[in-house]
Every structure is written in structure tokens, then in C-alpha cells.
Enzyme design. Structure first.
Site, short mmCIF file in Angstrom:
data_model
loop_
_atom_site.label_atom_id
_atom_site.label_comp_id
_atom_site.label_asym_id
_atom_site.label_seq_id
_atom_site.Cartn_x
_atom_site.Cartn_y
_atom_site.Cartn_z
N CYS A 133 -24.96 21.67 38.27
CA CYS A 133 -24.80 23.09 37.98
C CYS A 133 -26.17 23.75 37.84
CB CYS A 133 -23.97 23.28 36.71
SG CYS A 133 -22.20 22.97 36.97
N HIS A 180 -25.00 28.94 34.29
CA HIS A 180 -24.77 29.00 32.85
C HIS A 180 -26.09 29.03 32.08
CE1 HIS A 180 -25.74 24.68 32.02
NE2 HIS A 180 -25.31 24.52 33.27
#
Length: 438
Positions: free
Chosen positions: A343, A324
Site C-alpha cells: 500500500c 493511507h
């Protein structure tokens, strides 16, 4: 066993393996085990049972083949493995023939797909493994008199694996090199040859775990060095920096795919992060961060404060790990980028997403979705594999073997599982301050 005694220990182990071979080859074949025609039936190893079933339970080995096997196993050190780990041992009620088959299959399995089961050292591991029909391969090699060729084809054949193997032997002093064979990046990579050998052995094992032919069109994320490479056949790799998991929130070794982008994504905060790091700060903090509680879950609205930034690469995996964007751009300039909760934050994520969309004529759709300020999914029209790899040894563009710090401490656990003993000293791993975001 202290790691610094490894070269001597390997010599003793190799001698023990060869002594075992001499004992076996000095005996008659299958004179102390199951009768010919019933070999393999009581073995726990499924490959060994399949091997003997294919030859109707008949013996497979003679003295020359046993000698060849012991010579081949004696070269295990080039792969960071101990020859003694594969010394023939007769199974309960079995004899020489079954012992040699089990030894051959054990060594073949270690070369083809690794000696250590990955989940013994990494809680989450979904990277595609290398799979080989060992029973059929061993049978053909014995029938054709080509044990050397078959075993030589089992480990990775790429230049990087060969370079890591050569560096490992050099670190042990087996190649006549006095200098350390590898260089480390700043921040704590080992410089002592013995510790380098330990790290190189762990990384050779990691390469053996992996499928030999990964998708040619893919994204590889290096968790050790916090970098990303986008690979396409016939094109130069596109690379960028990333931010990955902190040492106490390591990004796992995963393989998955994505086929869509999420423009202006909300962040549905994982419950553990919400309970330990967000909710205790009170309602005022939630309001300032554009957060609210929806059905018991903390959700941050899309916008300039959202921890996911402007785009999410919607990787489909069971562990909710994805790539992301991020509003915290300054972190990409830091040398140490292990700062997330697991992440992967991608530098220049919007430009990267747009280029992916453009590959299938969807760049305009992505731009329109982004400009709307609302959450929209944009189908890419293709599925892109992603591999998250923890490799702390690699070969740079100049052909030099490089080492990076073992940020997650996995090298030490893996080396111990390989039978290399405990490290002389485990370097202290700095825990960076907690950073906002997934």
C-alpha cells in the site's frame, strides 16, 4: 545476446527486414496465397480479418506501398524496438499481401499499445490501456496514401516520450553524443550508456501501454521514486513523498478511483501478514499493538498505534491496495522509501485529505469525523482517479532525462521481453528490513 552488442545487432536486424521487403516487392502480388476476394478469411489476427472484410477480401498492397512500409518499419529503433520483429512473413497458405498487412498491423499495434503484454512482466496491471481501431486506421491510411502520417500518430506525442526516445538513441550512439544522455538518482541507477539504453527502451514501452489522454484531475503515484502528484486542470501540481512496496512486496501498477475518506480507520490485517509477521509474536504483542482476532482475522483498532494512521483514502480496487496515513512519519525523511507491504503511505496525509474534502465543502465533516476518534466515512462528492505508475525514466523540471534504480526488477524482465537480450549484469537489489504496516 549480450546487451552491449545491441547497436550492431539492430543494424543486422534492420538489414534483414529490408531484405525481406526486397524479396516481397520483387514478386507478383498475391500470386502464392489466397485468391482475391478471399484474403484474410483464414488469418488468426482479428484486426487483419476485419481489415480484409472491410475491403471485401481484395488486395491492399502494391510495390510503392510495400516500400513505404519497410521504410517506416526501419525507424522502429527510435521507439526502442527491433525492425526485424516486424519483417513481413507470409502466413500458412497466405501470400505477400497478407504478409504485409500482418507486418503493418504488428508494428502499428506496438506503437499504439505496446509490443509486450504488460501482464507478461507484471503480475498485476490494471492501468487504462491505449485502444485504437487498427484495421480501420490502416485501411484509411492505404486508401489515402498516408502511411507515414498514420504511423506517426500512433505512439505517444508528448514531450516526455520524445525526450526518452532521443536519450535512447543518444545512448546507442545514434545521435553522435559521446556522453551518457541521462542522469541517475542516487542508489544504483545505471551510468553505462548501454545499460541506460536498455532501461530507456523499457520505459518507452511502458508509455505506449497507457491511454493517451488520462483524466486531467487525478493522483499519480511514482512507484520508482516514491512520490505523489495531485493534478488538477489549470493548477500547479501538489506533490509529496510516499512510502511504497518493498522489492519483495512490490506495489502493483494500478488504476482505480476513490470517492470517500475513512477517518480513524481500523487495519484489517491481510492474512499472509498476520500469519507470518504478527500471530507468531504471541498474544502479548497483539495486546500492545491494540490488535485482536475477530472472526479469524487480525484487526488493529483505530488510534495512535494503528498502521493506517488517521485517514484512509478508500481506493476501490480488487487487490486491496490503497493510500493511507501512517504513524511511522520518520520513513518519509529517508531517501529509500520502498518499505511497505504494497500500500501507499502518504506524507501529510491528514492535511491532504482535508484539502480534498474542502474542494466540495466537506472539510468540516472530515474534521468532525476525525475528532470523534471513531471510524467514520466521509463522502467527497467527487470521484478521484489514482494511477500507480512504475516509471524508472522520466523528464525533470529542467528538461533533463533522469533514471532511477530498477527497485522491482521489472526493467530487466521487460527489456528481455522486448528482445533486447539479457543485461550484462543485474544490480543487486537491497531488501530493506521488514516494516510494520500494509
Amino acid at each position: 545476446m549480450p546487451f552491449r552488442s545491441l547497436p550492431t545487432a539492430f543494424t543486422r536486424r534492420q538489414s534483414l527486414a529490408l531484405a525481406g521487403a526486397a524479396l516481397l516487392t520483387g514478386c507478383g502480388w498475391n500470386d502464392d496465397g489466397a485468391a482475391a476476394g478471399t484474403l484474410g478469411q483464414s488469418l488468426a489476427d482479428s484486426d487483419a480479418r476485419a481489415f480484409y472484410a472491410a475491403r471485401n477480401g481484395q488486395p491492399a498492397w502494391d510495390r510503392s506501398k510495400a516500400d513505404a512500409l519497410m521504410r517506416i518499419v526501419g525507424g522502429a529503433q527510435a521507439h526502442g524496438l527491433a525492425p526485424a520483429a516486424f519483417a513481413p512473413k507470409a502466413p500458412p497458405g497466405g501470400g505477400n499481401d497478407e504478409a504485409l498487412t500482418l507486418a503493418a498491423l504488428g508494428y502499428a499495434r506496438a506503437l499504439a499499445s505496446g509490443f509486450v503484454e504488460p501482464t507478461k512482466v507484471e503480475p498485476i496491471f490494471t492501468l487504462e490501456r491505449n485502444r485504437v481501431d487498427l484495421a480501420a486506421g490502416l485501411g484509411q491510411a492505404l486508401d489515402h496514401g498516408d502511411l507515414d502520417g498514420w504511423f506517426a500518430a500512433l505512439p505517444p506525442a508528448d514531450d516526455e516520450y520524445k525526450a526518452l526516445s532521443a536519450a535512447y538513441l543518444a545512448a546507442l550512439g545514434q545521435a553522435g553524443l559521446a556522453a551518457a544522455p541521462a542522469r541517475g538518482v542516487p542508489g544504483g541507477a545505471p551510468t553505462d550508456p548501454a545499460e541506460q539504453a536498455r532501461q530507456l527502451a523499457a520505459n518507452l514501452e511502458r508509455r505506449r501501454w497507457l491511454a493517451r489522454n488520462p483524466p486531467a484531475h487525478r493522483i499519480d503515484v511514482s512507484l520508482a521514486t516514491a512520490g505523489l502528484a495531485y493534478l488538477r486542470p489549470g493548477q500547479e501540481a501538489w506533490t509529496t513523498r510516499v512510502v511504497v512496496g518493498q522489492p519483495d512486496h512490490p506495489t502493483p501498477s494500478l488504476q482505480a478511483t476513490f470517492h470517500k475518506l475513512v477517518a480513524n480507520p481500523p487495519w484489517r490485517v491481510p492474512q499472509t501478514i498476520a500469519e507470518t509477521e504478527i500471530l507468531p509474536k504471541g498474544a502479548g504483542y497483539l495486546a500492545r499493538q491494540d490488535m485482536r482476532v475477530v472472526d479469524g482475522r487480525v484487526v488493529q483498532a483505530p488510534g495512535p498505534k494503528c498502521a493506517l494512521g488517521q485517514v484512509k483514502f478508500d481506493v476501490e480496487d480488487d487487490d486491496d491496495i490503497y493510500l493511507h496515513d501512517t504513524p511511522a512519519k520518520a520513513l518519509f525523511a529517508r531517501a529509500e522509501r520502498h518499505r511497505s507491504h504494497g500500500c501507499v503511505r502518504v506524507e501529510n496525509a491528514v492535511a491532504f485529505a482535508r484539502s480534498l474534502a474542502a474542494e466540495t465543502g466537506r472539510a468540516d465533516a472530515f474534521d468532525q469525523a476525525l475528532a470523534s476518534k471513531d471510524t467514520h466515512e466521509v463522502e467527497l462528492g467527487q470521484s478521484i482517479p489514482v494511477r500507480l505508475l512504475y516509471h524508472t525514466a522520466w523528464v525533470d523540471q529542467a528538461g533533463q532525462v533522469m533514471l532511477s534504480p530498477d527497485v522491482y526488477g521489472t526493467d530487466d524482465r521487460l527489456a528481455a521481453a522486448l528482445g533486447l537480450g539479457q543485461a550484462a549484469a543485474v544490480a543487486a537489489r537491497r531488501q530493506p528490513e521488514a516494516d510494520f504496516g500494509p
